[in-house]
Every structure is written in C-alpha cells, then in structure tokens.
Design an enzyme around this catalytic site. Structure first.
Site, PDB file in Angstrom:
ATOM      1  N   HIS A   1      25.842 -15.078  -5.726  1.00 47.09           N
ATOM      2  CA  HIS A   1      25.408 -15.826  -4.545  1.00 47.09           C
ATOM      3  C   HIS A   1      24.304 -16.830  -4.818  1.00 47.09           C
ATOM      4  CE1 HIS A   1      27.067 -12.891  -1.265  1.00 47.09           C
ATOM      5  NE2 HIS A   1      27.983 -13.293  -2.136  1.00 47.09           N
TER       6      HIS A   1
ATOM      7  N   ASP B   1      22.708 -10.633  -4.900  1.00 49.64           N
ATOM      8  CA  ASP B   1      24.089 -10.641  -5.379  1.00 49.64           C
ATOM      9  C   ASP B   1      24.208 -11.691  -6.476  1.00 49.64           C
ATOM     10  OD1 ASP B   1      26.917 -11.458  -5.614  1.00 49.64           O
ATOM     11  OD2 ASP B   1      27.248 -10.109  -3.924  1.00 49.64           O
TER      12      ASP B   1
ATOM     13  N   HIS C   1      23.841  -6.408  -6.118  1.00 48.66           N
ATOM     14  CA  HIS C   1      25.293  -6.491  -6.137  1.00 48.66           C
ATOM     15  C   HIS C   1      25.668  -7.216  -7.424  1.00 48.66           C
ATOM     16  CE1 HIS C   1      26.709  -5.787  -1.716  1.00 48.66           C
ATOM     17  NE2 HIS C   1      26.105  -4.750  -2.251  1.00 48.66           N
TER      18      HIS C   1
ATOM     19  N   ASP D   1      30.178  -5.669  -6.852  1.00 53.94           N
ATOM     20  CA  ASP D   1      30.812  -6.490  -5.817  1.00 53.94           C
ATOM     21  C   ASP D   1      31.685  -7.543  -6.474  1.00 53.94           C
ATOM     22  OD1 ASP D   1      31.620  -7.830  -3.593  1.00 53.94           O
ATOM     23  OD2 ASP D   1      29.621  -8.413  -2.907  1.00 53.94           O
TER      24      ASP D   1
ATOM     25  N   ASP E   1      33.919 -13.793  -7.719  1.00 53.92           N
ATOM     26  CA  ASP E   1      33.497 -12.440  -8.048  1.00 53.92           C
ATOM     27  C   ASP E   1      34.462 -11.827  -9.045  1.00 53.92           C
ATOM     28  OD1 ASP E   1      31.194 -11.970  -6.125  1.00 53.92           O
ATOM     29  OD2 ASP E   1      32.742 -12.702  -4.776  1.00 53.92           O
TER      30      ASP E   1
ATOM     31  N   ASP F   1      30.460 -18.983  -6.879  1.00 58.18           N
ATOM     32  CA  ASP F   1      30.646 -17.839  -5.985  1.00 58.18           C
ATOM     33  C   ASP F   1      31.983 -17.133  -6.149  1.00 58.18           C
ATOM     34  OD1 ASP F   1      29.817 -16.142  -3.880  1.00 58.18           O
ATOM     35  OD2 ASP F   1      31.210 -17.175  -2.580  1.00 58.18           O
TER      36      ASP F   1
ATOM     37  N   LYS G   1      23.064 -15.804   0.529  1.00 63.17           N
ATOM     38  CA  LYS G   1      24.150 -16.485  -0.154  1.00 63.17           C
ATOM     39  C   LYS G   1      23.798 -17.957  -0.282  1.00 63.17           C
ATOM     40  CE  LYS G   1      29.200 -16.419  -0.325  1.00 63.17           C
ATOM     41  NZ  LYS G   1      30.418 -15.914   0.325  1.00 63.17           N
TER      42      LYS G   1
ATOM     43  N   GLU H   1      21.249  -9.538   2.726  1.00 65.59           N
ATOM     44  CA  GLU H   1      21.833 -10.221   1.569  1.00 65.59           C
ATOM     45  C   GLU H   1      22.009 -11.711   1.827  1.00 65.59           C
ATOM     46  OE1 GLU H   1      25.982 -10.153  -1.063  1.00 65.59           O
ATOM     47  OE2 GLU H   1      25.581  -8.598   0.427  1.00 65.59           O
TER      48      GLU H   1
ATOM     49  N   TRP I   1      25.329  -8.547   5.411  1.00 65.86           N
ATOM     50  CA  TRP I   1      25.643  -9.910   4.976  1.00 65.86           C
ATOM     51  C   TRP I   1      26.474 -10.576   6.062  1.00 65.86           C
ATOM     52  CZ3 TRP I   1      30.391 -12.339   4.279  1.00 65.86           C
ATOM     53  CH2 TRP I   1      30.306 -13.657   3.805  1.00 65.86           C
TER      54      TRP I   1
END
Length: 412
Positions: free
Chosen positions: A256, A253, A280, A320, A290, A288, A222, A220, A181
């Site tokens: 993302h 993810d 993830h 993640d 986490d 965004d 985003k 990955e 990433w």
C-alpha cells in the site's frame, strides 16, 4: 539432531549466534493467515456490488474454495504443512450461515462455526469489516460518504464487527485484531479533501466508541487503488495521526505504499509513537499488487528490522496476498513459510557484532559482516526446525502440495 544441523549449529556458534535459541524463538511467533487467498476474495454472503474497492484477484486456477467447508479443509491442509502454531484472519463477508443478513445486521452467530473450528484447530482468530463488494460501496466512498445514511450503514457494520471480534477473542482466550480498511477515495482530483477526512474521522470515532476488552482495533492506509487514483481519504498520514491520537494499532501493508518506499524503514519510526503495530505482508509488483511473498530483500529487511529493533512483541504479523493463477493452498504454504524463513534468517544474524561496528561508524566492517553472513548454513537450521515440528520440507513438501492440488482440481 542431524549431523547436518549439528555442523550448522557450530558454524553459527563461531559467529556468536545461538541456533537453538533462534529455533525456539521462531516457534513462538504466530502468523495470521488470510482466508481470502483461498477463494479469490469472493466471500460467502451472496451479495455483490459493482465496486470491488480496488481489489481484484486475477487468474482462474482450478480448485477455488466455494463454501466454508471447502475453505476450512484447504486451510487445515495448509496449516499441516506450516511449522508452528498460527492464526486465521477472517473478513466479515466469510460468514457461515444459511441466513442472508446485510452488513449492518451481522451477528456473532453468523461466525460461530468458524470459532468452533478454530478451537478444534488450536488457532487464534483475527477479523476485518468488509467495506467493499457491496452496492453501498459503489461510489468508492463508505465511512467518508457525503450521504449520512450511507455513512450510518457502514458505521453500524463496523460496530458489529467489533462486537463479533470481541466475542471471538473472549471465546478463544486470545485478543482478536480487528483491522479497518476502507476503499474511500476519488478517481479525479477533489476540491475538498478536508471535508472527506473529517467525515472519515467522525465515522471512525463513532465506530470505536464502545470499549471492547477482548479485541484490538487497527487502521490501515493505502496509497491509491483502482477507481481512487487521485486521492485516498485514509492515507498513511491520516491513519498514523489517528492511531497515535486514538490509541489504535496502525496497520502497515507492504503493498500500500509507493514502490520505492521501504516498510522496514517505517517500523522503528512509527514504533516510537505506537504501543502495537499490525503488519500485512505481501509482495507488490509495480502498483499495489499482492503477490505471494518471496525471500526477497524487502521481506528480509523487514524481518531483520523486527528482530534488531526488538519489535516482535509489539508487532502482529499477518499476510495479505491473493493469487488465482496458482494453487491457492500452495500459495498459503509458500507465503507463510517464506515469512518464517525471513524471521529465522534475522534471528540467526550476528546482531550484537553488527550493531557494535555500526556504533563505531565502521561501515566497512558492517558491510563485510553482512555479506559474509549470507554464506552461513541457514537452510540446515530451517530443515531442523521443520523436522522438530513434524512438517515436510524440500521434495516431500513439493509432492504433498501437488497431491492436494490434484485432489481439489475438479471443483467447479
């Protein structure tokens, strides 16, 4: 077998669901636990840059791990309170060495203590190059930077992480997933997106040129990040195409994407074109962020898709999130167990009956089955699973998490 579980087992059997089979299957599903929750994504290399690549852990809860020894102790505690056998996901700036190599100088020996520890713990390892928190990432451009020298620096970093990941996989007898990433993007609207994406593609090709049999590459995407609000070079579309063309894994993810996008819906769509997928799992809130995952609809739907679409064998599940406002060890334990609970719930659903009524377009029966199944005694099966794995649940678990947090609260 407790009386409570025996009653639950019979309740599920009435729905043509085998609770024993669900418990056995859950025990075989490893979760890759992310090391960076334990120290707020700080790392141990002693270098820094002004750019965090859009990554920021908020809060200052006592007990942050300050070195590899403390981090490993925290991880050992967390694994003792998570049923099953799992993996550890390391970032490249978590090296364990007295040396101070730059990112383009790292070698396997800088991570050998982690491998020795993983062998002792019976864990598999996954790995990640670290393309942020470095002075050569301060423009929020790395592999797509216009400066060839900066690109070469990061290409070499990526090559070395693949070499390290390959050695990790060989040493542990389990392929190491090396996830790529990069934070690359623009704060304001660029005029030449194509040039940046061509540079990123060429850099990735150079990084991935050498065959490494004991690891797997993943890329990955985003949506956007802090400082790259206008354009992310490595978008979902870019990496989906790249993964299909180059035969890498695609990392999805959950934090993302646009807030209204559903990862569960993407899984079967991309699985038709990919041999393997990396997940993830996190909990985005607004944009965004986490957060520690809950048993919410997003997680439950994602787990159900993995089970119902028969994707467990081709999907690598990792977590993640990073929350510095609460106990970091508790965050790991809660998050991994919630992922497992979501998978167990999916395994305990009457899959055949649900698919049958959907195939005959009976939306009423599908809705009725889905809603009535919510009342089945899932908790009793989870408690039995924990008991068989010799792991606490309920009030004893809460007491254990609180005890450990008190023991590390004095860390400066």
């Amino acid at each position: 077998m407790t009386r409570t579980y025996d009653d639950a087992r019979h309740a599920f059997a009435a729905w043509d669901v085998d609770a024993e089979a669900a418990i056995e299957r859950l025990a075989t599903i490893p979760i890759s636990v992310h090391c960076w929750q334990g120290d707020d994504v700080v790392g141990f290399e002693g270098k820094s840059g002004t750019s965090g690549g859009g990554i920021q852990a908020t809060g200052n809860h006592p007990g942050r791990a300050r070195n590899p020894t403390e981090l490993r102790a925290d991880l050992e505690f967390a694994y003792r309170n998570i049923p099953g056998k799992h993996r550890l996901n390391l970032h490249a700036f978590y090296m364990d060495t007295e040396e101070t190599p730059d990112r383009d100088e790292i070698e396997y020996r800088h991570f050998a203590p982690w491998v020795d520890w993983a062998k002792d713990q019976g864990l598999g390892l996954d790995f990640n190059p670290t393309f942020f928190a470095h002075q050569k990432a301060d423009d929020n451009l790395t592999l797509s930077h216009p400066d060839a020298g900066i690109r070469d620096f990061w290409i070499e970093h990526g090559r070395r992480t693949r070499e390290i990941a390959d050695r990790m996989g060989a040493e542990l007898g389990s392929p190491c997933i090396n996830n790529i990433w990069v934070p690359d993007g623009y704060k304001d609207i660029p005029v030449d997106r194509m040039a940046a994406r061509r540079r990123l593609e060429a850099s990735l090709d150079a990084m991935l040129a050498e065959d490494r049999p004991h690891m797997r590459d993943a890329v990955e995407s985003k949506l956007f990040g802090i400082g790259v609000e206008a354009c992310t070079v490595g978008s979902h579309e870019f990496y989906l195409g790249y993964a299909i063309r180059r035969g890498t894994l695609l990392c999805l993810d959950m934090g993302h994407f646009h807030p209204t996008e559903n990862i569960a819906d993407k899984l079967s769509a991309v699985a038709l074109s990919l041999d393997e997928i990396l997940l993830h799992v996190s909990r985005p809130m607004r944009w965004d962020s986490d957060h520690v995952i809950l048993q919410n609809d997003d997680i439950l739907q994602m787990a159900q898709e993995l089970v119902f679409a028969d994707l467990l064998e081709k999907t690598h599940i990792g977590l993640d999130f990073f929350d510095a406002t609460i106990s970091r060890t508790a965050a790991w334990v809660i998050g991994v167990r919630n992922m497992q609970k979501a998978l167990l719930r999916a395994l305990l659903l009457p899959q055949a009956r649900l698919k049958e009524v959907e195939a005959r377009l009976d939306g009423t029966a599908r809705l009725l089955l889905t809603e009535e199944a919510r009342d089945l005694p899932f908790a009793a099966v989870w408690a039995e699973f924990c008991e068989r794995q010799d792991v606490a649940a309920g009030q004893p678990l809460i007491a254990e998490l609180e005890r450990y947090q008190s023991s590390v609260a004095g860390r400066g």
